[in-house]
Design an enzyme around this catalytic site. Structure first.
Site, mmCIF file in Angstrom:
data_model
loop_
_atom_site.group_PDB
_atom_site.id
_atom_site.type_symbol
_atom_site.label_atom_id
_atom_site.label_comp_id
_atom_site.label_asym_id
_atom_site.label_seq_id
_atom_site.Cartn_x
_atom_site.Cartn_y
_atom_site.Cartn_z
ATOM 1 C CE1 TYR A 91 -68.212 -47.296 -30.280
ATOM 2 C CE2 TYR A 91 -70.364 -47.148 -30.319
ATOM 3 C CZ TYR A 91 -69.204 -47.327 -31.117
ATOM 4 O OH TYR A 91 -69.217 -47.935 -32.573
ATOM 5 N N PRO B 11 -62.550 -45.203 -35.083
ATOM 6 C CG PRO B 11 -64.638 -45.149 -36.453
ATOM 7 C CD PRO B 11 -64.037 -45.082 -35.113
ATOM 8 C CG HIS C 222 -67.604 -45.542 -33.747
ATOM 9 N ND1 HIS C 222 -68.636 -45.395 -34.595
ATOM 10 C CD2 HIS C 222 -67.120 -46.700 -34.394
ATOM 11 C CE1 HIS C 222 -68.755 -46.163 -35.613
ATOM 12 N NE2 HIS C 222 -67.800 -47.175 -35.587
ATOM 13 C CB SER D 173 -66.835 -52.509 -40.443
ATOM 14 O OG SER D 173 -67.917 -51.835 -40.968
#
Length: 639
Positions: free
Chosen positions: A96, A109, A335, A551
């Site tokens: 990240y 997300p 996230h 995912s």
């Protein structure tokens, strides 16, 4: 992706402990040779033979006795002794904080709620007030350490999981930096401060105090304040530029714009209020588009751009609750502080809270004199105006580029797969490999997130789903020769599912390769050593270019999760298996000639049907004798 439960039958209710990782083991450092062998096995069938031969030599040199690999492994083991989790900081920065791409689509997300049927503005504000009340209730559970501990489900079920991520839901902020962002955590104070949320409305930002004089506002008060904010946002002459657009830009660009913004004290004060808030509530204008699942997903991911609600956001904050006047509602999640599973738990709590009986706070006496919500002010220099135009342009291009398809596959769901004595997650992963092969004639490095919350401060590792066994199966499914009989295809399906299951177990027990290789790479950098050849080799670059990023995000409530691709020529594939259907959210970029979300979904539906036909025709008589053993994870992995 591994599923979990907050109340498994075999466990008594247990609350979060003061130390969220009390009693949990540390993440192990896998044996070096095991990781190197597995790296070769994972990549051998995905790259040209000549390239693989070169890589094999590089890997053998790295792993040689007394070589660089052994030295770095020793250093990692030392690091493991002195830290709660040896990979956490390396992973957070790599995944990240050092990523320079814009947060919307590329990183954040979203959770998309069922479409709400608001008949009037008061309906949407009532919904918002009720939601905020639920948020405050959930935060009080976190603060009081009263959340039940999560337990693993699926593979190796019943293990308690680290609860540390929950503490970051309402207290974190991702601060942009020129080369790397910082994940800032608010320090808790002895004296309770005024708690506030930020309400975004018509690209303006308002401070809504939710705790005044040690008292939490009830829903009636919250509704009154939201009404006031709506009226304040309508005053044309008070309107300020859409500063939130800056947070949708690349991280380096936003860091640069922020350094200009904070030169003015008014801007510094406004930024401080946003950075210290619990969360954002974004009251969106109607988008003017048909509210299909796909359109709602797009609007949640990027707000529809500058001409819709793209500026009505502040992407650095972990939780942004979006309430559209047209019923398009959901959550946008930054996230870096926590995984999707925490987002699911929080949002499911809120939906259950709102569906339940009205909060008792509704009947509490209203405050006679509520201080008015405050509009955040901005001083916009010509430089900031230039940054805003560039950010707006970048967001518009992102909006036009995103190719999304949200589809509900209704042929069957996890009930049918379980009846075949197969793992639903492994089955879907193999189906995704078959789909990619049908679309592109090859397999590619694939990412499936695997929770490692069984360990102190555990986040995720990667399940590499494009196994040699998956390749053997997908090739057999494309072979029309009569030699490839049904019994061989089902045997290859079982073998692929077994390989997927075994790798899943390795990943969730801390024995996968991605975190380990990352640790070896980063500790070499930390020690200022020359980059080992293993990490400058083309194969390594290929291995971490995840063209297929997947995912499993299962939900109990009616909602779905989605995200964008992680590379320009890739797919994001999020799926939510239910008993009789599976929701697939597939994303790609239009400017890639290689990808098409619609084609991928259409092919996927065909592949799922073929796999069902194969199971119905062959599984009963051709199932391997040790099928139960294959699925319970007791067999030794060859991966």
């Amino acid at each position: 992706s591994a599923s979990f439960s907050i109340f498994p039958k075999e466990h008594p209710k247990k609350l979060m402990t003061c130390n969220e990782w009390d009693g949990l083991p540390k993440l192990p450092v896998p044996p070096l040779q095991q990781t190197l062998d597995m790296y070769l096995k994972c990549m051998g069938h995905l790259i040209p033979e000549e390239q693989f031969k070169k890589t094999k030599v590089v890997v053998e040199k790295f792993g040689a006795p007394g070589g660089m690999g052994e030295f770095l492994q020793k250093k990692l083991l030392e690091r493991s002794e002195h830290t709660a989790n040896w990979v956490y900081d390396y992973w957070l920065e790599d995944m990240y904080l050092s990523n320079r791409l814009a947060l919307p689509v590329n990183s954040s997300p979203v959770m998309v709620f069922p479409k709400q049927n608001f008949r009037s503005q008061s309906d949407s504000l009532r919904f918002a007030a009720h939601l905020i009340s639920g948020i405050l209730e959930y935060k009080s559970l976190i603060d009081g350490r009263a959340l039940p501990v999560d337990y693993a489900r699926g593979q190796l079920a019943g293990t308690p999981l680290c609860m540390d991520q929950y503490n970051k839901v309402f207290t974190s902020y991702r601060l942009p930096g020129p080369k790397m962002d910082t994940l800032v955590a608010q320090k808790s104070t002895v004296m309770p401060e005024r708690e506030h949320i930020i309400v975004a409305c018509k690209n303006q930002f308002f401070v809504l105090d939710v705790v005044i004089n040690f008292r939490r506002l009830n829903e009636k008060d919250l509704y009154t304040q939201l009404e006031r904010i709506k009226k304040m946002s309508d005053i044309e002459e008070e309107r300020l530029p859409p500063i939130g657009l800056l947070t949708s830009d690349g991280r380096t660009q936003w860091a640069e714009a922020r350094s200009v913004l904070i030169k003015d004290s008014t801007n510094r004060d406004s930024l401080d209020m946003i950075e210290r808030c619990l969360c954002l509530v974004c009251l969106d204008e109607p988008s003017g588009t048909e509210q299909t699942d796909t359109n709602r997903a797009l609007l949640m991911l990027h707000g529809g751009g500058t001409d819709k609600n793209g500026g009505n956001r502040w992407y650095d904050k972990p939780m942004q609750f979006v309430i559209g006047a047209d019923g398009c509602c959901g959550v946008v999640c930054e996230h870096s502080p926590f995984e999707g599973i925490v987002l699911v738990q929080c949002t499911e709590y809120l939906l259950r809270y709102m569906r339940g009986s009205p909060s008792k706070l509704v009947r509490a006496a209203s405050m006679s004199e509520l201080p008015a919500p405050r509009r955040l002010r901005w001083k916009c220099s010509p430089d900031i105006q230039t940054f805003l135009m560039a950010s707006a342009d970048k967001l518009q291009r992102l909006v036009k580029n995103l190719d999304m398809n949200v589809s509900k596959f209704t042929g069957y769901g996890k009930e049918f797969i379980k009846k075949q004595k197969m793992s639903p997650d492994a089955y879907v992963q193999v189906a995704l490999q078959l789909t990619f092969y049908r679309c592109h004639g090859r397999l590619v490095p694939t990412y499936e997130s695997a929770s490692i919350r069984r360990f102190q401060e555990g986040r995720v590792d990667n399940i590499r789903s494009s196994t040699p066994e998956a390749l053997a199966f997908v090739k057999a499914m494309g072979n029309s020769s009569k030699i490839t009989v049904c019994s061989l295809k089902i045997e290859l399906l079982w073998t692929a599912i077994k390989a997927q299951t075994n790798y899943t177990i390795l990943a969730i027990t801390g024995m996968a390769i991605d975190n380990h290789l990352l640790g070896l790479r980063e500790i070499a950098k930390e020690l200022k050593l020359e980059k080992p050849e293993l990490f400058s080799d083309t194969t390594y670059a290929t291995s971490i270019h995840f063209i297929l990023s997947t995912s499993q995000v299962p939900t109990i409530e009616e909602m779905f999760c989605c995200y964008g691709p992680v590379v320009p020529n890739g797919y994001g594939a999020c799926y939510n298996p239910q008993m009789d259907h599976i929701i697939f959210c597939v994303s790609s970029f239009r400017d890639s000639a290689e990808t098409s979300s619609d084609l991928f979904v259409k092919t996927l539906e065909g592949c799922l049907k073929e796999m069902q036909d194969l199971c119905i025709k062959c599984n009963t008589e051709a199932k391997p004798a040790d099928s139960t053993k294959r699925m319970d994870g007791t067999t030794k992995s060859k991966l």
